[in-house]
Write an enzyme that holds these catalytic residues in place. Sequence first.
Site, PDB file in Angstrom:
ATOM      1  N   HIS A 137       0.830  -1.216   0.000  1.00 33.44           N
ATOM      2  CA  HIS A 137       0.000   0.000   0.000  1.00 33.44           C
ATOM      3  C   HIS A 137       0.859   1.259   0.000  1.00 33.44           C
ATOM      4  CE1 HIS A 137       0.016   1.008   4.421  1.00 33.44           C
ATOM      5  NE2 HIS A 137       0.086  -0.296   4.606  1.00 33.44           N
ATOM      6  N   ASP A 146       5.518   1.881   7.221  1.00 35.02           N
ATOM      7  CA  ASP A 146       4.257   1.201   6.924  1.00 35.02           C
ATOM      8  C   ASP A 146       3.515   2.080   5.920  1.00 35.02           C
ATOM      9  OD1 ASP A 146       1.785   0.031   6.874  1.00 35.02           O
ATOM     10  OD2 ASP A 146       1.300   0.417   8.969  1.00 35.02           O
ATOM     11  N   GLU A 191      -5.203   1.859   2.081  1.00 29.46           N
ATOM     12  CA  GLU A 191      -5.185   0.707   2.984  1.00 29.46           C
ATOM     13  C   GLU A 191      -5.490   1.125   4.409  1.00 29.46           C
ATOM     14  OE1 GLU A 191      -3.363  -2.371   5.729  1.00 29.46           O
ATOM     15  OE2 GLU A 191      -2.978  -0.246   5.590  1.00 29.46           O
ATOM     16  N   GLU A 192      -4.915   2.256   4.808  1.00 31.12           N
ATOM     17  CA  GLU A 192      -5.004   2.669   6.212  1.00 31.12           C
ATOM     18  C   GLU A 192      -6.408   3.109   6.617  1.00 31.12           C
ATOM     19  OE1 GLU A 192      -2.845   2.034   8.275  1.00 31.12           O
ATOM     20  OE2 GLU A 192      -0.881   1.972   7.320  1.00 31.12           O
ATOM     21  N   HIS A 210       3.081   3.837  12.778  1.00 35.30           N
ATOM     22  CA  HIS A 210       1.982   4.788  13.006  1.00 35.30           C
ATOM     23  C   HIS A 210       2.369   5.872  14.005  1.00 35.30           C
ATOM     24  CE1 HIS A 210      -1.601   2.447  11.119  1.00 35.30           C
ATOM     25  NE2 HIS A 210      -0.458   2.102  10.555  1.00 35.30           N
TER      26      HIS A 210
HETATM   27 CO    CO Z   1       0.482  -1.231   6.499  1.00 41.18          CO
END
Ligand code: CO
Length: 358
Positions: free
Chosen positions: A65, A180, A212-213, A322
């Site tokens: 992603h 990420d 995606e998030e 995150h």
């Molecule tokens: Co991810």
Amino acid sequence: MKGKFEEILSKLSEAFGPSGFEDEVRNIIRDELGSFCTVSHDLIGNVICRKAGASDSPKIMLAAHMDEVGFIVQSIRADGCASFVTLGSWRVSDLPGTVVTLMSDSGPVRGVIGSVPVHFTRQKQSGPPSMTLESLFVDFGANDREAAAGFGVKVGTPFVPETSFSRLVPGERFLGKAWDDRAGCAVMVETLKRLRDEDHPNTVFGVGTVQEEVGSRGAVVAASLVKPDISIILEGSPANDTVQGEGAADIRVGDGPQIRFYDPSMLPNRSLVEMLVKTAETHGIPHQVVVRRTGGTDGRQVQLEGAGVPCVVLSVVCRYAHSAAGLISEKDFENTVELLYWFLKEFDEERQREVTSF
Ligand code: CO
């Protein structure tokens, strides 16, 4: 001297790309792969890079992603600051004091998420005052609403932490934001580049997915378009080796690529997990098999397409996911590319039958 993968990791980490605003990342992937893959995009914004091998099948979809967790301006206050909502999940207490880049109509604007000075809180050092997301705001130097408009900041302006990439010298750790899933994007790019002039008994679709998030929305569209025979979800997954979380500290930076055996969003295809582990063992690549109590990936959606898609999650482990900045290991990254490369070199129709026989 710069490591082999330092430039692409730096570029992807620093690219601006919260959910729904993935343009910079898409352009990087397109530039890197366009000369030897057939590159297209769908109408939600996924970029699809088809790398033909010796056979049309099996069709293998790599999904990484492109979006990072970020923020979007909800309103401009009378004092020139802006309230916001999050794009993806953040812990509220991580936010005050974070320096951010807002992508305004007139280009990048620097700002900071305001925090209450300790002088004004009763508890002093004993802990942060209770906070809600609604009480937080970003200050980018405007004095009032009119001035904010002059900065080009308005309702709908997206922003992310301002964190530059660096190697933590003299070691092999990289500090940066958005591992990420820019680590996963970089694995996809570098593995496809390595396959450039090589035979592989399959066709690979390298897909950079959007959103995606906020619930793996791009993955739904990508899977229905590509209709893969199997899919490998490439991730930057959280480590717990330096923090106290739930369960054991068993996900370690430096211990090699992570092969996920469970998370609440997906039980992977067991044969695919076994094949990846075996590939790692055969080629002497360190790896860690992990069961997660929480979290999820694009696999959540991809596995449900059509008659079902056998999926597996392969990750570069990153610390402090995150948040505004995290760490990955250069060796982990190299080993993830190595493992994926050998898997793609060896996954043919016979292996496909193994994976799908029940
Ligand atoms: Co991810």
